[in-house]
Design an enzyme around this catalytic site. Structure first.
Site, PDB file in Angstrom:
ATOM      1  CB  THR A  46      46.159 -15.738  35.481  1.00 33.94           C
ATOM      2  OG1 THR A  46      46.899 -16.949  35.310  1.00 33.94           O
ATOM      3  CG2 THR A  46      44.783 -15.936  34.840  1.00 33.94           C
ATOM      4  CE1 TYR A  64      42.816 -17.948  38.554  1.00 32.97           C
ATOM      5  CE2 TYR A  64      44.554 -18.937  37.209  1.00 32.97           C
ATOM      6  CZ  TYR A  64      44.114 -17.948  38.075  1.00 32.97           C
ATOM      7  OH  TYR A  64      44.980 -16.933  38.444  1.00 32.97           O
TER       8      TYR A  64
END
Length: 336
Positions: free
Chosen positions: A118, A142
């Site tokens: 990501t 995250y």
């Protein structure tokens, strides 16, 4: 050449699009997914095995039974505010389960992996657009859980015959052009999906989280990528590894940024609807602006996106959500 591959999390939004493209390209696909957020209904190809990466006994059994040439690893939790509230869950599901997968790959001789990472690993980058050499400084659990997973893969590859491609996604949206599959998670927080929900009156209003960012209109800027183009990047990466090329990291984005307000206005225009927009406080862990420099993936993998227009991304999302709504209405009419 062996064309059997394992796709973890393949019943999810992005994974199911990759599974479809793999199937159409002639690959024999096994999907390993606990279906906590994915669904068997999203799978147009392949065989689904219901399993969790925390279940190392089952995972090892599956890897031992099949002679996989590669693993494509999507299974993960991915909601930033949730990661801030429940960090241990994210390190467990994202980082520790990647370690479980690598250990089982080591034991069964699998030496190719494509990892779903990501742009959150970049945090609040000082320079925009970001390149693959931009310092990784994630600002939420995250992003940190994903970066730690990258490190696990890289460290293991340094002392083994593992070759990898790490793909750092920017904001993914859209649906398959024939509108057979798309995003199904009812708890999705992605702006384009949520805005389409508001346009279809599934939501009474749309919340804009943060209007005081250091951007031209005060709202956060993101680089959106169509899920079909992202899926094709995975097939390009797989073919790259099949040719014996060295491990690499690639950004997956278009290099074009749109603010939250700009996206909302395009959704209203394309859907020909209006809906209330409420300004709210920033969410924890949200950066002001993230955009990709994607020259590397275009040059090395010869990646050629086909759906790189914001209106196309919105239109396919809206068409998918309308199809879901029509299907739900049909089911309700049958019941009553």
């Amino acid at each position: 050449m062996n064309k059997k591959v394992l796709v973890t999390g393949g019943a999810g939004y992005i994974g199911s699009h990759v599974v479809r493209q793999l199937g159409e390209a002639g690959y024999d696909v096994i999907i390993y997914d606990n279906c906590s957020t994915g669904s068997a209904e999203s799978l147009l190809f392949g065989e689904l095995i219901i399993g969790d990466l925390a279940d190392t006994k089952l995972l090892y059994q599956v890897l031992s039974q099949h002679k996989f040439s590669a693993v494509l690893h999507f299974a993960a939790s991915l909601i930033v505010p949730e990661s801030v509230a429940r960090p241990l869950d994210y390190y467990s599901n994202n980082t520790r389960n990647t370690l479980n997968l690598l250990e089982c790959c080591s034991l069964t001789g699998i030496n190719k992996i494509i990892f779903s990472s990501t742009a959150a690993v970049y945090g609040e980058p000082e320079q925009i657009p970001v390149t693959e050499l931009t310092p990784t400084q994630p600002i939420n659990p995250y992003g940190r859980s994903k970066l730690m997973s990258e490190w696990l893969i890289q460290d293991y590859a340094a002392v083994s015959n593992l070759n990898y491609v790490i793909l750092r996604y920017f904001n993914v949206a859209g649906a398959e052009p024939r509108i057979r599959i798309g995003q199904i998670s009812p708890n999705a927080t992605h702006l384009i999906k949520v805005a389409c929900d508001a346009a279809l009156k599934r939501r009474s209003e749309l919340l804009i989280f943060g209007t005081d960012f250091s951007t031209p209109d005060g709202t956060a800027i993101r680089d959106y990528i169509h899920v079909e183009d992202l899926a094709s990047a995975h097939l390009d990466a797989l073919r790259y590894l099949e040719k014996g090329n060295q491990s690499e990291i690639f950004n997956c984005g278009y290099g074009a940024g749109y603010s939250v307000r700009e996206v909302v206005e395009r959704v209203k225009a394309i859907s020909e609807t209006d809906f209330p927009v409420i300004e709210a406080k920033r969410r924890p862990g949200d950066p002001a602006c993230v955009m990709a420099e994607s020259d590397k993936i275009r040059q090395v993998l010869n990646w050629q996106p086909k759906y790189n227009q914001l209106d196309t991304i919105i239109a396919t999302t809206l068409a998918w959500e309308m199809r879901k709504k029509a299907k739900q209405n049909h089911l309700v009419s049958r019941i009553f």
